[in-house]
Design a protein around this motif. Structure first.
Motif, PDB file in Angstrom:
ATOM      1  N   ASP A  48       0.799  -1.044   0.054  1.00 49.21           N
ATOM      2  CA  ASP A  48      -0.023  -0.087  -0.028  1.00 49.21           C
ATOM      3  C   ASP A  48       0.947   1.255  -0.059  1.00 49.21           C
ATOM      4  N   GLU A  49       0.300   2.425  -0.742  1.00 51.92           N
ATOM      5  CA  GLU A  49       1.116   3.491  -0.802  1.00 51.92           C
ATOM      6  C   GLU A  49       0.613   4.252   0.478  1.00 51.92           C
ATOM      7  N   ILE A  50       1.514   4.782   1.457  1.00 50.71           N
ATOM      8  CA  ILE A  50       1.260   5.552   2.578  1.00 50.71           C
ATOM      9  C   ILE A  50       1.933   6.627   2.634  1.00 50.71           C
ATOM     10  N   VAL A  51       1.132   7.721   3.339  1.00 53.73           N
ATOM     11  CA  VAL A  51       1.761   8.952   3.557  1.00 53.73           C
ATOM     12  C   VAL A  51       2.174   9.291   5.061  1.00 53.73           C
ATOM     13  N   THR A  52       3.664   9.453   5.090  1.00 52.69           N
ATOM     14  CA  THR A  52       4.145   9.527   6.335  1.00 52.69           C
ATOM     15  C   THR A  52       4.676  11.165   6.715  1.00 52.69           C
ATOM     16  N   ARG A  53       3.799  12.048   6.265  1.00 51.43           N
ATOM     17  CA  ARG A  53       4.154  13.408   6.728  1.00 51.43           C
ATOM     18  C   ARG A  53       4.275  13.790   7.884  1.00 51.43           C
ATOM     19  N   CYS A  54       3.410  13.136   8.641  1.00 53.74           N
ATOM     20  CA  CYS A  54       3.121  13.375  10.214  1.00 53.74           C
ATOM     21  C   CYS A  54       2.671  12.073  10.771  1.00 53.74           C
ATOM     22  N   GLU A  55       2.525  12.111  12.272  1.00 53.23           N
ATOM     23  CA  GLU A  55       2.423  11.019  12.937  1.00 53.23           C
ATOM     24  C   GLU A  55       0.942  10.184  12.444  1.00 53.23           C
ATOM     25  N   HIS A  56       0.021  11.025  11.746  1.00 55.02           N
ATOM     26  CA  HIS A  56      -1.390  10.477  11.322  1.00 55.02           C
ATOM     27  C   HIS A  56      -1.302   9.800   9.955  1.00 55.02           C
ATOM     28  N   THR A  57      -0.552   8.751   9.990  1.00 57.96           N
ATOM     29  CA  THR A  57      -0.161   7.991   8.812  1.00 57.96           C
ATOM     30  C   THR A  57      -1.436   7.458   8.062  1.00 57.96           C
ATOM     31  N   MET A  58      -1.557   7.645   6.700  1.00 64.34           N
ATOM     32  CA  MET A  58      -2.751   7.226   6.179  1.00 64.34           C
ATOM     33  C   MET A  58      -2.296   6.844   4.655  1.00 64.34           C
ATOM     34  N   HIS A  59      -3.422   6.103   4.152  1.00 65.36           N
ATOM     35  CA  HIS A  59      -3.255   5.903   2.671  1.00 65.36           C
ATOM     36  C   HIS A  59      -3.021   6.868   1.643  1.00 65.36           C
ATOM     37  N   TYR A  60      -2.042   6.738   0.809  1.00 65.68           N
ATOM     38  CA  TYR A  60      -2.060   8.025  -0.200  1.00 65.68           C
ATOM     39  C   TYR A  60      -3.448   8.328  -0.762  1.00 65.68           C
ATOM     40  N   ASP A  61      -4.417   7.308  -1.281  1.00 63.06           N
ATOM     41  CA  ASP A  61      -5.628   7.729  -1.963  1.00 63.06           C
ATOM     42  C   ASP A  61      -6.593   8.575  -0.603  1.00 63.06           C
ATOM     43  N   CYS A  62      -6.409   8.029   0.398  1.00 68.68           N
ATOM     44  CA  CYS A  62      -7.100   8.775   1.537  1.00 68.68           C
ATOM     45  C   CYS A  62      -6.527  10.193   1.812  1.00 68.68           C
ATOM     46  N   TRP A  63      -5.045  10.380   1.617  1.00 69.48           N
ATOM     47  CA  TRP A  63      -4.590  11.634   1.698  1.00 69.48           C
ATOM     48  C   TRP A  63      -5.434  12.524   0.682  1.00 69.48           C
ATOM     49  N   LYS A  64      -5.489  11.958  -0.536  1.00 68.30           N
ATOM     50  CA  LYS A  64      -6.028  12.962  -1.621  1.00 68.30           C
ATOM     51  C   LYS A  64      -7.460  13.036  -1.383  1.00 68.30           C
ATOM     52  N   GLU A  65      -8.239  11.988  -0.699  1.00 68.48           N
ATOM     53  CA  GLU A  65      -9.702  12.209  -0.350  1.00 68.48           C
ATOM     54  C   GLU A  65      -9.704  13.268   0.429  1.00 68.48           C
ATOM     55  N   ASN A  66      -8.939  13.275   1.257  1.00 68.12           N
ATOM     56  CA  ASN A  66      -9.188  14.333   2.700  1.00 68.12           C
ATOM     57  C   ASN A  66      -8.543  15.576   2.404  1.00 68.12           C
ATOM     58  N   GLY A  67      -8.397  16.019   1.030  1.00 63.84           N
ATOM     59  CA  GLY A  67      -7.948  17.143   0.742  1.00 63.84           C
ATOM     60  C   GLY A  67      -6.453  17.538   0.882  1.00 63.84           C
ATOM     61  N   TYR A  68      -5.521  16.470   0.630  1.00 62.16           N
ATOM     62  CA  TYR A  68      -4.071  16.455   0.650  1.00 62.16           C
ATOM     63  C   TYR A  68      -3.571  17.070   1.833  1.00 62.16           C
ATOM     64  N   GLN A  69      -4.110  16.616   3.034  1.00 59.96           N
ATOM     65  CA  GLN A  69      -3.854  17.359   4.306  1.00 59.96           C
ATOM     66  C   GLN A  69      -4.028  16.111   5.602  1.00 59.96           C
ATOM     67  N   CYS A  70      -3.545  16.756   6.759  1.00 58.79           N
ATOM     68  CA  CYS A  70      -3.496  15.917   7.788  1.00 58.79           C
ATOM     69  C   CYS A  70      -4.950  15.632   8.219  1.00 58.79           C
ATOM     70  N   PRO A  71      -5.394  14.278   8.649  1.00 60.18           N
ATOM     71  CA  PRO A  71      -6.654  14.047   9.034  1.00 60.18           C
ATOM     72  C   PRO A  71      -7.159  14.609  10.027  1.00 60.18           C
ATOM     73  N   GLU A  72      -6.145  14.976  11.149  1.00 57.24           N
ATOM     74  CA  GLU A  72      -6.590  15.256  12.424  1.00 57.24           C
ATOM     75  C   GLU A  72      -6.743  16.869  12.597  1.00 57.24           C
ATOM     76  N   PHE A  73      -5.740  17.696  12.013  1.00 54.22           N
ATOM     77  CA  PHE A  73      -5.539  19.163  12.157  1.00 54.22           C
ATOM     78  C   PHE A  73      -5.871  19.941  10.757  1.00 54.22           C
ATOM     79  N   GLY A  74      -5.900  19.118   9.599  1.00 55.98           N
ATOM     80  CA  GLY A  74      -6.097  19.859   8.519  1.00 55.98           C
ATOM     81  C   GLY A  74      -4.726  20.700   8.249  1.00 55.98           C
ATOM     82  N   LYS A  75      -5.165  21.813   7.553  1.00 51.54           N
ATOM     83  CA  LYS A  75      -3.819  22.475   7.016  1.00 51.54           C
ATOM     84  C   LYS A  75      -3.199  23.468   8.473  1.00 51.54           C
TER      85      LYS A  75
END
Length: 780
Positions: A421-448
């Protein structure tokens, strides 16, 4: 060929030391179109002037160096004519001040009236001033027509006069009015005429009956008489560029005493006449018999489209006629880098050059916008994917920036990660890359608002405006502010602004009026002062509109107007200080370090004005203003033009363009730095005042910069983000209101009426008995 020219120039510089004969050149005088230049000169042999009669223009050869760095002796001018001084023409460069004697007999007053009338009619091009003395002195009045002269006679000569008069005090006050700046030692109550400081040459003609006694016949004595007499004898500053002629119109038995007394205050060039004779006076004062005066004038024609931009230029001249071989040189300057002055600068040429610069500037802004709108985000996203988008490998878990391990499931969809799976490790709230795009390319907890997860790029729609960095609109606005500042500066007529201030400054620092050499400073300084006002006002205006756009209208307008006025004052003060430095150091030509000072002061000052009472740290704004003022100013000195072969028309366009680009670099860079702080300063809060202790609720966690599906709900329902369980107001619904962001603008939506209202910083609204206040501030 070039070696021969260089050898010739070396010879030109060395030969004056070998020859006793010298060609002494005065400072050049320019016609308004700059196409014709007048250079006055005289020929001196071992310190004595030579009278050569007529000089053929073919006997004089000239060359010029220093123009845009050209040091090869290129002749950019041509001698059109050589003429002897025309006394009537030269009279136009004089201020003629006649000091009349009111404490005289009727016959002596009539004699004075005839003398003044003859002077006025005989020197029609002189700037003619009149004043009268007895125990006081009348204001110095400029006479521009014969009717005004008649009125002056009626007001001064037909009125009763005191029997006493103070000759030395009246003379000293006239010389003081000519020479000094706003200093009224002798008649403090007298309003002085500022126009007297404009002309290079001043001539004072004192018409008097020679009586300097009191009415009782006793001599005037006391401290003031001798103190003022010693002032006239000792203070040279009172007599600079001024000749005095004493014309005696009194009784002959006191003439010898008067002549003997007045000789104590004589200076070189002064004269005494026992009677008035117009022709003698004209030849003595106007036709320059003194050894300091110039005898000839060369008329030089300039090449079309030649440009004066503040470079130090040296004019060399060589005269060979009969047994005379004389050489000389004179350095001068004209214009400045921010406002270059082309020869034959017609309105059509000026507008064409401005239009060319505007087109080039708009192209530069367009390319800049395309780069940050399309190329920069794509490059940044490629780096992001390379660094933070990884394949999940359960056997070799990758660490993130904010934690020592990668979670086993997606923080967004809660599904477990599978190998590959492609995952995004930008911050501690790791997520799928597709989920990252669905969430607006931002952290699922604090957003921008996430410190590590603030990133957005819509790779499916690369022209999405959200792909561009936040500072892009600030950068473009800054470039446009620089463009508008330059355009207003180039189009506005400002030649007569600050004239009195500049004249006084030149007098204070250089001890000369606005003659040809003083005008070189004036040309530069009046451009600098106006430039500071325009740039300070417009750059502050645009930045203030961007900073204050979220505030209520009345408050916004007042703050913007206050900031703009402060910005104009800062720009003016910065270039005023720069003018003082230039005058004090004698730099009427381009000097990088001296000319840099006002830019640095303006940059730091405008950064302070723009950031004051905002979330932008003052230190950051001042440093950014300082830095980008230095970079913008550096653009002016980007090219040295040494040994260049640019055509004149291209030099004019390029020099104008450099000033424009320099302003765009300064304003655009300053705005971009402020935008970096402005972006992180948008922290959204609701301040609550109700039946509980007042508090601030951070709502930025739920705010999405696009809006539409991430909202902050307010009501009695426990599903609301703000559950108003403390408010028992009857009729309060489960979801009473919503707060959301759309296109970077906050809105409040009333769920009963379905109406949305824009929120500003400080906007308040009531839900039940509770008052909410919308705030934007830095997160603690």
């Amino acid at each position: 060929m070039k070696r021969i020219i260089l050898l010739g120039m070396l010879l030109l510089m060395v030969m004056p030391m070998m020859l006793a004969q010298e060609l002494v050149l005065d400072y050049p005088k320019f016609q308004p179109s700059l196409d014709t230049v007048f250079v006055d000169f005289k020929v001196v042999d071992d310190g004595t002037k030579l009278n050569l009669g007529s000089i053929d223009k073919g006997a004089l050869s000239i060359s010029e160096t220093g123009y845009n760095g050209l040091d090869d002796g290129t002749t950019l001018v041509d001698v059109l004519d050589i003429r002897n001084y025309d006394p009537d023409y030269e009279a136009g460069n004089y201020s003629m001040i006649v000091l009349a004697d009111r404490a005289a007999t009727s016959a002596q007053m009539e004699e004075q009236r005839q003398a003044i009338t003859e002077l006025y009619k005989g020197l029609p091009k002189a700037h003619f001033y009149l004043s009268a003395m007895d125990e006081v002195r009348t204001p110095t009045t400029e006479i521009k027509d014969f009717y005004q002269l008649t009125q002056w006679f009626d007001s001064c000569f037909n009125m009763p006069s005191a029997k006493e008069k103070f000759i030395y005090k009246a003379l000293a006050s006239v010389l003081e009015e000519i020479s000094k700046t706003d200093t009224h030692d002798f008649y403090p109550e007298l309003e002085y005429n500022p126009n007297l400081k404009n002309d290079t040459k001043k001539v004072v003609v004192m018409l008097t009956n020679g009586v300097y006694k009191k009415a009782d016949g006793s001599y005037i004595g006391g401290e003031d008489f001798f103190r003022i007499k010693m002032t006239l004898i000792s203070e040279q500053d009172l007599r600079e560029n001024t000749q005095v002629s004493y014309v005696f119109l009194g009784d002959r038995f006191i003439e010898e005493d008067f002549h003997h007394e007045i000789q104590y205050v004589f200076k070189e060039g002064d004269r005494y006449d026992s009677d008035f004779d117009f022709q003698t006076l004209k030849e003595a004062l106007v036709m320059h018999p003194d050894p300091k005066a110039m005898d000839y004038r060369m008329v030089i024609t300039n090449l079309a489209e030649k440009l004066y931009d503040g470079q130090k230029i040296t004019l060399y001249a060589y005269l060979h006629q009969g047994d005379v071989d004389a050489m000389g040189s004179r350095s001068f300057t004209k214009g400045c880098l921010i406002d270059p002055m082309p020869v034959h600068d017609s309105l059509s040429l000026r507008l064409t050059r401005i239009a060319q610069c505007l087109i080039l500037a708009l192209i530069v802004i367009g390319l800049l916008w395309l780069f940050f709108r399309l190329l920069y985000p794509r490059w940044r996203h490629a780096l992001f994917k390379r660094k933070y988008v990884k394949e999940f490998d359960k056997a070799n878990v990758l660490p993130t920036r904010a934690s020592d391990y990668v979670g086993q499931k997606c923080y967004y969809c809660k599904d477990a990660f599978q190998p590959g799976d492609e995952i995004v490790t930008r911050c501690e709230h790791t997520m799928h890359y597709d989920c990252w795009k669905e969430n607006g390319y931002q952290c699922p907890e604090f957003g921008k608002e996430c410190d590590n997860g603030d990133y957005f790029y819509n790779e499916d729609h690369r022209w999405d405006r959200r792909n561009a960095p936040y500072f892009l609109k600030w950068l473009v606005a800054g470039c446009l502010a620089g463009l508008v500042s330059w355009l207003v500066f180039r189009l506005a007529v400002h030649n007569n602004l600050f004239h009195g201030l500049i004249s006084d400054m030149v007098m204070l620092f250089q001890k000369v009026g606005l003659d040809a050499s003083g005008q070189a400073f004036a040309d530069k300084i009046h451009d600098m002062l106006f430039f500071g006002v325009i740039v300070g006002g417009i750059v502050t205006l645009v930045a203030s509109c961007l900073l204050e756009r979220r505030k209520k209208t009345a408050q916004r307008v007042g703050v913007i107007i206050g900031r703009v006025l402060c910005g104009m004052l800062v720009g003016f003060a910065a270039f005023l200080v720069g003018s003082w430095v230039a005058l004090a150091t004698g730099k009427d030509y381009n000097s990088f370090l001296v000319d840099l000072i006002p830019w640095l002061l303006m940059g730091a000052g405008l950064g302070l004005v723009i950031a004051y009472r905002t979330e932008v740290p003052l230190k950051r704004a001042v440093l950014c203003g300082f830095l980008f003022a230095m970079l913008g100013f550096g653009v002016l000195y980007m090219f040295s033009f040494e040994n260049s072969n640019f055509e004149f028309h291209f030099l004019g366009l390029l020099t104008s363009m450099l000033c424009l680009i320099g302003l765009m670099v300064f304003a655009g860079g300053l705005y971009a730095c402020i935008a970096q702080r402005e972006q992180v300063s948008k922290r959204y809060f609701l301040h609550i005042d109700g039946n509980l202790k007042s508090r601030d609720v951070a709502i930025y966690k739920w705010m999405n910069r696009v809006g539409g599906y991430r909202v902050v709900t307010i009501g009695r329902s426990d599903r609301c983000y703000i559950d108003m369980d403390w408010d028992n107001t009857e009729g309060l619904e489960g979801v009473q209101a919503e707060v959301y962001i759309e296109n970077d603008v906050p809105y409040l939506k009333n769920m009963r009426t379905n109406e949305a209202t824009r929120l500003y910083h400080g906007s308040s609204f009531r839900v039940g008995k509770t008052v909410f206040t919308y705030l934007e501030k830095d997160r603690i």
